[in-house]
Scaffold this motif. Structure first.
Motif, PDB file in Angstrom:
ATOM      1  N   VAL A 177      -0.109   3.383  -5.509  1.00  0.00           N
ATOM      2  CA  VAL A 177       0.015   4.748  -4.996  1.00  0.00           C
ATOM      3  C   VAL A 177      -1.351   5.247  -4.549  1.00  0.00           C
ATOM      4  O   VAL A 177      -1.501   5.826  -3.475  1.00  0.00           O
ATOM      5  N   LYS A 178      -2.377   4.958  -5.370  1.00  0.00           N
ATOM      6  CA  LYS A 178      -3.725   5.425  -5.034  1.00  0.00           C
ATOM      7  C   LYS A 178      -4.218   4.781  -3.743  1.00  0.00           C
ATOM      8  O   LYS A 178      -4.776   5.444  -2.872  1.00  0.00           O
ATOM      9  N   ALA A 179      -4.007   3.474  -3.626  1.00  0.00           N
ATOM     10  CA  ALA A 179      -4.455   2.758  -2.432  1.00  0.00           C
ATOM     11  C   ALA A 179      -3.778   3.336  -1.190  1.00  0.00           C
ATOM     12  O   ALA A 179      -4.412   3.531  -0.153  1.00  0.00           O
ATOM     13  N   GLU A 180      -2.466   3.630  -1.314  1.00  0.00           N
ATOM     14  CA  GLU A 180      -1.740   4.193  -0.172  1.00  0.00           C
ATOM     15  C   GLU A 180      -2.258   5.576   0.191  1.00  0.00           C
ATOM     16  O   GLU A 180      -2.449   5.891   1.356  1.00  0.00           O
ATOM     17  N   ASP A 181      -2.476   6.385  -0.862  1.00  0.00           N
ATOM     18  CA  ASP A 181      -2.967   7.746  -0.615  1.00  0.00           C
ATOM     19  C   ASP A 181      -4.307   7.716   0.111  1.00  0.00           C
ATOM     20  O   ASP A 181      -4.563   8.511   1.006  1.00  0.00           O
ATOM     21  N   GLU A 182      -5.158   6.762  -0.307  1.00  0.00           N
ATOM     22  CA  GLU A 182      -6.466   6.668   0.333  1.00  0.00           C
ATOM     23  C   GLU A 182      -6.322   6.285   1.796  1.00  0.00           C
ATOM     24  O   GLU A 182      -6.981   6.831   2.663  1.00  0.00           O
ATOM     25  N   LEU A 183      -5.425   5.333   2.051  1.00  0.00           N
ATOM     26  CA  LEU A 183      -5.188   4.921   3.434  1.00  0.00           C
ATOM     27  C   LEU A 183      -4.697   6.096   4.275  1.00  0.00           C
ATOM     28  O   LEU A 183      -5.153   6.316   5.393  1.00  0.00           O
ATOM     29  N   VAL A 184      -3.733   6.850   3.686  1.00  0.00           N
ATOM     30  CA  VAL A 184      -3.162   7.966   4.421  1.00  0.00           C
ATOM     31  C   VAL A 184      -4.221   9.018   4.727  1.00  0.00           C
ATOM     32  O   VAL A 184      -4.327   9.509   5.845  1.00  0.00           O
ATOM     33  N   SER A 185      -5.069   9.319   3.725  1.00  0.00           N
ATOM     34  CA  SER A 185      -6.059  10.370   3.987  1.00  0.00           C
ATOM     35  C   SER A 185      -7.085   9.883   5.013  1.00  0.00           C
ATOM     36  O   SER A 185      -7.574  10.668   5.821  1.00  0.00           O
ATOM     37  N   PRO A 242      -3.075  -5.886  -1.224  1.00  0.00           N
ATOM     38  CA  PRO A 242      -2.578  -5.007  -0.168  1.00  0.00           C
ATOM     39  C   PRO A 242      -1.571  -4.025  -0.751  1.00  0.00           C
ATOM     40  O   PRO A 242      -0.791  -4.369  -1.629  1.00  0.00           O
ATOM     41  N   ALA A 243      -1.646  -2.795  -0.296  1.00  0.00           N
ATOM     42  CA  ALA A 243      -0.690  -1.794  -0.762  1.00  0.00           C
ATOM     43  C   ALA A 243       0.696  -2.183  -0.296  1.00  0.00           C
ATOM     44  O   ALA A 243       0.880  -2.617   0.832  1.00  0.00           O
ATOM     45  N   ALA A 244       1.655  -2.060  -1.200  1.00  0.00           N
ATOM     46  CA  ALA A 244       3.029  -2.415  -0.825  1.00  0.00           C
ATOM     47  C   ALA A 244       3.512  -1.479   0.257  1.00  0.00           C
ATOM     48  O   ALA A 244       3.233  -0.294   0.238  1.00  0.00           O
ATOM     49  N   LYS A 300      10.293  -4.835  -8.051  1.00  0.00           N
ATOM     50  CA  LYS A 300       9.312  -4.477  -9.085  1.00  0.00           C
ATOM     51  C   LYS A 300       8.873  -3.021  -8.931  1.00  0.00           C
ATOM     52  O   LYS A 300       8.884  -2.473  -7.836  1.00  0.00           O
ATOM     53  N   ALA A 301       8.472  -2.424 -10.049  1.00  0.00           N
ATOM     54  CA  ALA A 301       8.067  -1.015 -10.029  1.00  0.00           C
ATOM     55  C   ALA A 301       6.772  -0.859  -9.256  1.00  0.00           C
ATOM     56  O   ALA A 301       5.932  -1.753  -9.217  1.00  0.00           O
ATOM     57  N   LYS A 302       6.635   0.291  -8.648  1.00  0.00           N
ATOM     58  CA  LYS A 302       5.413   0.616  -7.939  1.00  0.00           C
ATOM     59  C   LYS A 302       4.378   1.069  -8.967  1.00  0.00           C
ATOM     60  O   LYS A 302       4.692   1.832  -9.873  1.00  0.00           O
ATOM     61  N   THR A 303       3.147   0.597  -8.836  1.00  0.00           N
ATOM     62  CA  THR A 303       2.127   0.983  -9.813  1.00  0.00           C
ATOM     63  C   THR A 303       1.297   2.146  -9.280  1.00  0.00           C
ATOM     64  O   THR A 303       1.275   2.401  -8.077  1.00  0.00           O
ATOM     65  N   PHE A 304       0.608   2.809 -10.203  1.00  0.00           N
ATOM     66  CA  PHE A 304      -0.241   3.916  -9.787  1.00  0.00           C
ATOM     67  C   PHE A 304      -1.390   3.437  -8.912  1.00  0.00           C
ATOM     68  O   PHE A 304      -1.859   4.147  -8.038  1.00  0.00           O
TER      69      PHE A 304
END
Ligand code: CO
Length: 669
Positions: free
Chosen positions: A496-504, A571-573, A489-493
């Motif tokens: 992406v946002k959840a992952e970016d927040e985790l990374v930061s 949960p972020a993929a 399935k396609a990755k949703t925005f």
């Protein structure tokens, strides 16, 4: 000084009265195929091409590459997208710019030579679905493999672009095999076949600027057809090679839009536009229109794919290409394969063995599928050979190559290796010298039979015929007979946002790594508290244990301050690795018996891969050395021999299943 760099206008004129160049360089844009194939494993989705499609149609490209190469494979296998549908969809948005596809001649969009009936049907359907230019290549530069597809391209009224795969055996063009005469002769051969244009296909970025100059000059003098240069950036030389080729009179250049450019992809178009501005080879392109496209790609598209970019290196140039003349994509495949087999420390041996294997196999160019064939055999040799025996585990594709099924190699194959490979080979031990497809039986009738009731049209059947295992799986998803797995399935925005927040958070040191020890069971004394830290909200469980309370879990909650009881965020993929694993197992036939409970000699998977087929069933007698399982690893099929004489006691997987290294494939008792 040549007259190319005489600017015939002032910068003031750029916007309005820019004069048309006498001989503009034509440009093919590769963003929508080779660009994402090179940079993020061909995972680009059609829905992410649509936002820029109409704008790209306005630029004035000679062609836009939208299909072919690995797209057909990746789309149905990993993206749950119908590859045929992509051409039709994009055509609705791009009505002016001709579509180009990369066609692997008789290999079509797969990894072996297919029968003539399938090849004809494929080209016919590609044209009917909207393909205009067929950039056709053969991995061995054996143009007998063009003989079936070219008349169909012509009969459909489409453009036949003939490719010469650029290859070398020395640090620069020259030597015994791939010298200037070789390329001139190949160009003449293509012209004689009716090529509408001729492409120098430098898939590894090996062509040096002055060699590009020499080859283009020579080809322009030898043939009438327009000359096209396709040179990957990988080694860092391509922008210089482009310029030298332009000075030598090349007609068409391949580039990508900036966000999809460089690294193992292609040079960007924008610097070329500015380089040629006002010269007699000015592209005439409007750089502002391109900037607008780039902004959309940067903001709305790339964030969904950046997890697939290889950010393990800061350098955008792969100097291994300069050192080993090995295609960048091939090197990353080798590294992946070694890593999966816990043998990354043997990469040095692989570099040493690779030129030997290539020489043994007839000094063939390294391009799909030959790069995989040579690469995987090299890894097999490094991992499985010993001082007494070379070529202990020969892949089926190497056997096919030795038989002549791919065509004529640049120099003869080493007779010892050939003899060993063809021992017991099903088609015969004597290699063929005819056009390979002449020995292939028609494939479509069997394919039609196989997918009766599943395939709705010829396009479905062709997809299945080229990719039987994954193609069948895709058709089941397409027609709702099976639920597609999460990972296609396609990755949703939002993800992406959840992952970016985790990374930061992680970068800011706000994420604490989980303790390795197992959490104790929650008791009935557990109490939960809502804890607010700045803008973040946590639900904290506190379990009174003995004297003092112990924090037993802490779960970050979505930030919806007015409603602290909001449900958990999904949960972020997990980011998929570029070499993503196979989609979920096909749940067709249940294993007949679990190997773990069966006594006997197990056959272990020597490498991670996908089971293509079992040659035997439970109860069948086998001789030691007889092929019992065909395992696909890195797109190559490996015939695995029975480790001993006996009877098959258990079979643990079925066609389409993914296996890890060391998994018990079957047991012989
Ligand atoms: Co390419």
């Amino acid at each position: 000084m040549s007259d190319h760099n005489q600017v015939k206008m002032t910068a003031m004129e750029y916007d309005q009265d820019r004069p048309k160049a006498e001989n503009p360089v034509l440009v093919e844009d590769l963003t929508l195929r080779d660009g994402h194939q090179s940079l993020f494993a061909t995972r680009g989705r059609t829905e992410d091409m649509i936002p820029v499609a109409e704008m790209m149609d306005e630029i004035g490209f000679w062609a836009t590459e939208t299909w072919g190469g690995a797209t057909f494979d990746t789309m149905h296998r990993f993206l749950n997208e119908d590859p045929w549908e992509r051409i039709r969809t994009l055509k609705r948005y791009m009505k002016k710019t001709p579509f180009s596809m990369l066609l692997r001649a008789q290999n079509l969009v797969g990894y072996r030579n297919y029968a003539d009936d399938l090849a004809r049907a494929f080209v016919d359907r590609a044209a009917a679905n909207g393909m205009d230019i067929f950039r056709t290549f053969d991995a061995l530069n054996d143009y007998r493999n063009f003989e079936t597809v070219v008349p169909v391209i012509k009969a459909c009224g489409k453009h036949f672009q003939g490719c010469i795969c650029y290859s070398m055996t020395e640090p620069r063009m020259g030597g015994e095999v791939y010298n200037l005469d070789y390329y001139v002769q190949k160009a003449k051969d293509l012209e004689a076949m009716g090529a509408d244009s001729i492409c120098i296909k430098d898939m590894a970025g090996l062509i040096a600027p002055y060699d590009a100059y020499a080859i283009v000059k020579a080809l322009k003098a030898a043939v009438k057809a327009p000359i096209h240069l396709h040179s990957h950036f990988t080694s860092g030389m391509s922008p210089m090679s482009h310029l030298k080729a332009i000075e030598a009179g090349v007609d068409i250049i391949d580039t990508c839009m900036t966000p999809y450019a460089y690294r193992t992809s292609h040079a960007a178009i924008e610097p070329l536009v500015m380089t040629l501005l006002g010269t007699n080879r000015d592209t005439g392109f409007d750089i502002k229109k391109m900037a607008a496209i780039n902004e959309i790609l940067e903001k709305d598209v790339m964030p969904k794919y950046k997890h697939l970019l290889d950010d393990s290196k800061v350098s955008i140039i792969d100097i291994n290409v300069l050192l080993h003349q090995t295609p960048g994509g091939m090197l990353s495949n080798l590294v992946n394969q070694l890593r999966q087999m816990d043998a990354l420390d043997r990469i040095g041996e692989v570099y040493k063995e690779l030129p030997r294997v290539r020489k043994d196999l007839g000094q063939i160019p390294l391009v799909t599928p030959t790069s995989q064939i040579v690469g995987i055999q090299t890894v097999n040799n490094v991992l499985f050979d010993d001082e007494n025996e070379r070529y202990k585990m020969i892949t089926d594709q190497v056997k096919d190559l030795c038989y002549g099924l791919y065509g004529k190699t640049a120099v003869p194959i080493d007779p010892e290796v050939q003899k060993k490979a063809l021992k017991g080979y099903a088609r015969g031990e004597e290699p063929i010298t005819c056009r390979p497809a002449e020995v292939l039986e028609a494939e479509l009738p069997q394919a039609e039979e196989d997918v009766k009731g599943l395939a709705v049209d010829l396009d479905d059947t062709i997809l299945y015929a080229i990719y039987p295992v994954t193609g069948k799986k895709f058709l089941k998803w397409k027609y709702g007979k099976e639920e597609p797995p999460e990972e296609v399935k396609a990755k949703t925005f939002d993800q992406v946002k959840a992952e970016d927040e985790l990374v930061s958070k992680a970068r800011a040191g706000l994420l604490v790594e989980k303790q390795a020890q197992a959490a104790p069971a929650k008791s009935e004394n557990l109490r939960t508290f809502n804890v607010f830290v700045g803008d973040d909200f946590y639900e904290v469980g506190v379990d009174a244990q003995g004297e003092s309370p112990v924090i037993s879990y802490m779960q970050q909650m979505p930030v919806q301050m007015p409603q602290p009881q909001a449900p958990m965020a999904p949960p972020a993929a997990a980011p998929a690795a570029p070499a993503a694993t196979e989609p979920a197992k096909e749940a067709e036939a249940a294993p007949e018996a679990k190997a773990a409970s069966v006594d006997g000699t197990p056959l272990l998977a020597p490498m991670p891969g996908m089971v293509v087929s079992y040659a035997k069933q439970v109860g069948d007698a086998v001789d030691e050395g007889e092929t019992v399982v065909v395992l696909e690893a890195m797109k190559m099929e490996n015939a695995l021999p029975a480790p001993t004489d006996g009877t098959i006691k258990a079979i643990n997987y079925s066609s389409g299943d993914s296996v890890a290294k060391g998994d018990v494939l079957l047991v012989i008792g």
